[in-house]
Motif scaffolding. Structure first.
Motif, PDB file in Angstrom:
ATOM      1  N   UNK A   1     -13.095 -59.659 -14.937  1.00 32.83           N
ATOM      2  CA  UNK A   1     -12.203 -60.807 -15.152  1.00 32.83           C
ATOM      3  C   UNK A   1     -11.796 -60.997 -16.602  1.00 32.83           C
ATOM      4  N   UNK A   2     -12.462 -60.336 -17.540  1.00 28.66           N
ATOM      5  CA  UNK A   2     -12.191 -60.607 -18.953  1.00 28.66           C
ATOM      6  C   UNK A   2     -10.741 -60.306 -19.334  1.00 28.66           C
ATOM      7  N   UNK A   3     -10.157 -59.319 -18.707  1.00 31.07           N
ATOM      8  CA  UNK A   3      -8.767 -58.963 -19.030  1.00 31.07           C
ATOM      9  C   UNK A   3      -7.771 -60.007 -18.535  1.00 31.07           C
ATOM     10  N   UNK A   4      -8.201 -60.918 -17.702  1.00 34.81           N
ATOM     11  CA  UNK A   4      -7.288 -61.919 -17.130  1.00 34.81           C
ATOM     12  C   UNK A   4      -7.274 -63.223 -17.904  1.00 34.81           C
ATOM     13  N   UNK A   5      -8.086 -63.344 -18.938  1.00 37.62           N
ATOM     14  CA  UNK A   5      -8.160 -64.577 -19.691  1.00 37.62           C
ATOM     15  C   UNK A   5      -6.859 -64.796 -20.462  1.00 37.62           C
ATOM     16  N   UNK A   6      -6.411 -66.062 -20.599  1.00 41.64           N
ATOM     17  CA  UNK A   6      -7.080 -67.311 -20.213  1.00 41.64           C
ATOM     18  C   UNK A   6      -6.613 -67.859 -18.861  1.00 41.64           C
ATOM     19  N   UNK A   7      -6.189 -66.976 -17.936  1.00 43.38           N
ATOM     20  CA  UNK A   7      -5.609 -67.437 -16.669  1.00 43.38           C
ATOM     21  C   UNK A   7      -6.446 -67.001 -15.474  1.00 43.38           C
ATOM     22  N   UNK A   8      -7.759 -66.957 -15.627  1.00 42.53           N
ATOM     23  CA  UNK A   8      -8.601 -66.448 -14.546  1.00 42.53           C
ATOM     24  C   UNK A   8      -8.565 -67.326 -13.300  1.00 42.53           C
ATOM     25  N   UNK A   9      -8.320 -68.620 -13.450  1.00 47.60           N
ATOM     26  CA  UNK A   9      -8.251 -69.493 -12.271  1.00 47.60           C
ATOM     27  C   UNK A   9      -7.128 -69.057 -11.334  1.00 47.60           C
ATOM     28  N   UNK A  10      -6.026 -68.584 -11.900  1.00 53.96           N
ATOM     29  CA  UNK A  10      -4.921 -68.101 -11.066  1.00 53.96           C
ATOM     30  C   UNK A  10      -5.299 -66.797 -10.369  1.00 53.96           C
ATOM     31  N   UNK A  11      -6.071 -65.970 -11.044  1.00 54.06           N
ATOM     32  CA  UNK A  11      -6.566 -64.756 -10.398  1.00 54.06           C
ATOM     33  C   UNK A  11      -7.455 -65.100  -9.209  1.00 54.06           C
TER      34      UNK A  11
END
Length: 491
Positions: free
Chosen positions: A462-472
């Protein structure tokens, strides 16, 4: 000065000339020859480039001496979500939206954020083009402009709703900010029906409203909410003045229509703020997708559901209680427990329609309730009481002025609440865009594509998705065709 959050001049020009709705609220166009500022989607003929200045916020344009356009109505523009990538700004804007500056000075806001007042002013001006006080003042002005345009509320009620202490101050502020008295807005508009209030809430398309309603419908609390395929309804207010709120999509414009019954005008800003958070109306999916689509799995998910957003929660304590009730059980079982809790311990509301006739119990009521009587295991009841006591005593709150790590730490300090529950609460109750329950079974299975990733591996992915991890998280949940009704099933 070119605020750091403002897109490049070339991008602003392209979006303005194309009236690109994806940039609505991301910047504002100010026309020097007219003294008016507009949204990028303004239907008026575009002015010549040499007469145009760009500002990152409506408050910045107003601070520079421009007046809001009467055609495109800047008050309908969603907030610019790129500001949320900087945590101090996100927290500060959230506290301003919650009304902190209504009663307290800017020094109080700075103290909440751990900054000096001078540091805070510099940060806001550098990023948003306006000071915190200017942001707050322009929010009040634009809300008043919307209420004058769309409702039959009296000028006094509009002034109260917008947070002005007197009608004279309201009239003076409106004249300075809009270049006309409030009565002029009323003369220019068409006939507005009396009775219920209907407000337009804009967003940047796309919005998968049907998916949002379905997510909320499965988790609706009987007695509090009624949700079908097209409309969200909820009881709001106090036992002495309860009313029903209704939200539906406008079929013609990228807007939701918020219908309010008999509510106290002073509650309108808070109700609007909660609805915008519930439906994630300020999301800038263009920015979110630019980060998430680098992952092939999420790129495919975005292609399937480009308008998917993060469903918020109406009340932080309510979301937290629902999350605890959902531990180790299915969504349906958690809904049954929530219904029993509301029916046994929620206050009845007289004169309300069936299904919308209860008030959710307060932390004090839950703290003293015999919770085992609704079918809760003893350990789960103890967790719920500990949560309620922490909220009652101020050890845990759901205000916008807090960071993800701090909130999670305070949650997991409570017995029976682990990182999964804490992140789920942060995702929905606080709308923190980087919340990520790495221990979620469904996420682990989807990311493992048949196998199951460990919590550590899920967190690392998940680190590559920051700062939008909630959407992931929402995209991955939707990718799961048949999630198992266990711990990982989101409550």
């Amino acid at each position: 000065m070119h605020p750091a959050s403002l897109p490049t001049y070339e991008l602003c020009e392209q979006a303005r000339l194309a009236r690109d709705a994806r940039f609505d609220g991301v910047f504002f166009t100010a026309v020097r020859s007219t003294g008016i500022y507009c949204r990028p989607v303004c239907p008026a003929p575009p002015p010549r480039w040499h007469n145009v200045d760009y500002y990152p916020t409506a408050a910045a344009a107003a601070a520079a001496g421009f007046r809001p356009c009467l055609r495109c109505r800047p008050e309908l523009a969603p907030e610019a979500q790129q500001h949320l990538q900087e945590e101090t700004l996100r927290r500060g804007l959230g506290l301003i939206a919650e009304g902190l500056l209504q009663e307290q000075p800017v020094t109080a806001l700075a103290a909440r954020l751990g900054l000096s007042a001078r540091q805070l002013q510099r940060l806001f001006v550098a990023r948003l083009g306006a000071t915190p006080a200017q942001i707050h003042a322009n929010r009040r002005l634009l809300l008043a402009k919307q209420l004058l345009t769309e409702t039959a509320l009296s000028a006094t009620d509009v002034a109260m709703a917008a947070g002005f202490n007197s009608l004279r101050r309201f009239n003076d502020a409106f004249l300075r900010g809009c270049g006309m008295p409030p009565t002029a807005i009323r003369r220019q508009r068409g006939q507005v029906p009396g009775g219920e209030l209907v407000l337009r809430l804009g967003y940047r398309p796309p919005l998968d409203f049907a998916a949002m309603l379905e997510f909320l419908r499965r988790r609706a609390i009987p007695g509090i909410e009624v949700i079908d395929s097209a409309v969200y309804r909820r009881v709001v207010g106090s036992p002495g003045r309860a009313s029903v709120l209704e939200v539906r999509a406008d079929p013609r414009r990228p807007e939701l229509l918020l219908r309010l019954g008999d509510v106290d005008p002073r509650s309108i800003p808070e109700l609007v703020r909660r609805v915008r958070r519930l439906f994630d109306l300020d999301a800038d999916l263009r920015t979110v997708h630019a980060t998430l689509a680098r992952d092939p799995l999420l790129a495919g998910a975005i292609g399937q559901r480009p308008g998917l957003r993060v469903p918020g929660g109406w009340d932080g304590f309510e979301v937290a209680v629902r999350a605890v009730l959902g531990q180790q059980v299915s969504v349906a079982a958690a809904t049954t427990l929530a219904s029993r809790l509301v029916q046994q311990f929620g206050e009845p509301l007289a004169g309300m329609p069936e299904g919308l006739d209860r008030q959710f119990p307060s932390p004090a009521q839950v703290a003293d309730a015999p919770l085992e009587g609704i079918g809760l295991p003893r350990t789960r009841a103890a967790t719920l009481r500990a949560l309620a006591i922490a909220c009652r005593d101020g050890q845990l709150d759901f205000s916008s002025g807090q960071g993800l790590e701090d909130f999670v730490q305070r949650c997991v300090a409570l017995p029976g609440i682990g990182p999964w529950t804490a992140h789920y609460i942060a995702l929905r109750a606080l709308s923190l865009p980087d919340a990520f329950p790495a221990g979620d079974l469904v996420l682990q299975q989807v990311l493992g594509q048949g196998a199951r990733l460990s919590e550590r591996a899920t967190e690392a992915r998940s680190q590559a998705w920051r700062p939008w991890r909630a959407y992931a998280v929402l995209h991955l949940w939707h990718l799961a065709a048949n999630p198992a009704p266990l711990k990982g099933d989101p409550p």
